[in-house]
Scaffold this motif. Sequence first.
Motif, short mmCIF file in Angstrom:
data_model
loop_
_atom_site.label_atom_id
_atom_site.label_comp_id
_atom_site.label_asym_id
_atom_site.label_seq_id
_atom_site.Cartn_x
_atom_site.Cartn_y
_atom_site.Cartn_z
N SER A 14 0.83 -1.20 0.00
CA SER A 14 0.00 0.00 0.00
C SER A 14 0.87 1.26 0.00
O SER A 14 2.00 1.24 0.48
CB SER A 14 -0.92 0.01 1.23
N ARG A 15 0.31 2.33 -0.51
CA ARG A 15 1.06 3.58 -0.56
C ARG A 15 1.35 4.11 0.84
O ARG A 15 2.41 4.68 1.10
CB ARG A 15 0.30 4.63 -1.39
N ALA A 16 0.41 3.89 1.75
CA ALA A 16 0.63 4.32 3.13
C ALA A 16 1.82 3.58 3.74
O ALA A 16 2.65 4.18 4.44
CB ALA A 16 -0.63 4.08 3.96
N ARG A 17 1.91 2.29 3.48
CA ARG A 17 3.03 1.48 3.98
C ARG A 17 4.35 1.94 3.36
O ARG A 17 5.37 2.06 4.05
CB ARG A 17 2.76 0.00 3.66
N LEU A 18 4.34 2.23 2.06
CA LEU A 18 5.54 2.68 1.37
C LEU A 18 6.04 4.01 1.94
O LEU A 18 7.24 4.19 2.16
CB LEU A 18 5.27 2.82 -0.13
N ASN A 19 5.11 4.94 2.19
CA ASN A 19 5.50 6.23 2.75
C ASN A 19 6.02 6.09 4.18
O ASN A 19 6.91 6.84 4.60
CB ASN A 19 4.31 7.19 2.71
N ASP A 20 5.47 5.13 4.91
CA ASP A 20 5.95 4.87 6.26
C ASP A 20 7.38 4.32 6.23
O ASP A 20 8.24 4.73 7.02
CB ASP A 20 5.01 3.89 6.96
N ILE A 21 7.64 3.42 5.29
CA ILE A 21 8.96 2.80 5.17
C ILE A 21 10.02 3.84 4.82
O ILE A 21 11.09 3.89 5.43
CB ILE A 21 8.94 1.68 4.11
N ILE A 22 9.72 4.68 3.83
CA ILE A 22 10.72 5.66 3.40
C ILE A 22 11.01 6.67 4.51
O ILE A 22 12.14 7.13 4.67
CB ILE A 22 10.27 6.37 2.09
N GLY A 23 9.99 6.99 5.29
CA GLY A 23 10.20 7.90 6.42
C GLY A 23 11.08 7.29 7.49
O GLY A 23 11.98 7.96 8.02
N LYS A 24 10.87 6.02 7.81
CA LYS A 24 11.68 5.34 8.81
C LYS A 24 13.13 5.13 8.35
O LYS A 24 14.02 4.98 9.18
CB LYS A 24 11.04 4.00 9.17
N ALA A 25 13.33 5.14 7.03
CA ALA A 25 14.69 5.00 6.49
C ALA A 25 15.41 6.35 6.45
O ALA A 25 16.54 6.43 5.96
CB ALA A 25 14.64 4.40 5.10
N ASP A 26 14.75 7.39 6.97
CA ASP A 26 15.31 8.75 7.00
C ASP A 26 15.49 9.34 5.60
O ASP A 26 16.32 10.23 5.39
CB ASP A 26 16.65 8.80 7.75
N LEU A 27 14.71 8.83 4.65
CA LEU A 27 14.71 9.40 3.31
C LEU A 27 13.49 10.32 3.19
O LEU A 27 12.39 9.96 3.61
CB LEU A 27 14.62 8.30 2.25
N PRO A 28 13.65 11.51 2.61
CA PRO A 28 12.51 12.40 2.43
C PRO A 28 11.67 11.95 1.24
O PRO A 28 12.10 11.09 0.46
CB PRO A 28 13.18 13.75 2.15
#
Length: 276
Positions: A202-216
């Motif tokens: 899901s897009r929500a999951r993808l945005n959560d992952i990128i945030g936790k990886a410290d990527l904007p």
Amino acid sequence: MRAEIDRLDDELLGVLEKRVSIVSDIAAAKKDDGRSLAFRPGREAQVLRRILETHSSDLPGAVIARIWREMISAVCRLQKPHRVSVTAPEKSVGYWDLARSHFGSATPMSLHVSPTVVLREVSTDPATLGVLPWMNAEKDSWWVHLAQGGETVPKILAALPFSPNQGGAFEDLNALVIGQSQPEPSGNDTSLMVLVTSEEVSRARLNDIIGKADLPGHCIDSRSPEVEEGDWLHLFEMPEFVSDDDERLSRLMALAGEGAIKVVILGAYAVPLSEA
């Protein structure tokens, strides 16, 4: 006053010739640097930003930018010749003008309806740059080809138009420039990345992952596999320069879990002046 203008014209010509001479010396110094192109969009963006911030004449910024773009493109070709392949599925004149305005009046250019032709030309000829429409990521699919990665797969290098021109007839058009070079930072950039997964996310999951990886940034598109055993492709837009060796990409893969296959940096571009 007319005599003074004539004198200034001679002075301008002399300075231009001196600049061209220095560029020729640079070209000779880096003749065997291994680069297929002299096109340096990050450096060009820095030059234009500085010039437009400095100039104080009554000339519009668009005119100043056009003068420098013409000069930069010409001396760039003096170092290593290149050509431009343009995709124009709609409003062909608009995309052609967009490319011509950026790459100068003397750069060899060809026009194609299909992005597939442009992708093939850029992939097979290191001296060719491609211009591809980028009005709406949801409607564009050529980035899927770039997501394959590999030595001859082009990278995104620049965005058009870089400098705004309110006198243009097609101001709503946007495009990206691709080529067989590595993108370089300009100081204010946007990167595009694809995460390949074996299953839907899901897009929500993808945005959560990128945030936790410290990527904007955030996910702007996802593509389902064309065949039953294919992979999912998720396109991310990030408001900074991200290189292939960024350690945060490994963190992203770990957070994505077993379903993550690979992450591919499609390239980066200097943020256009109108957006900045």
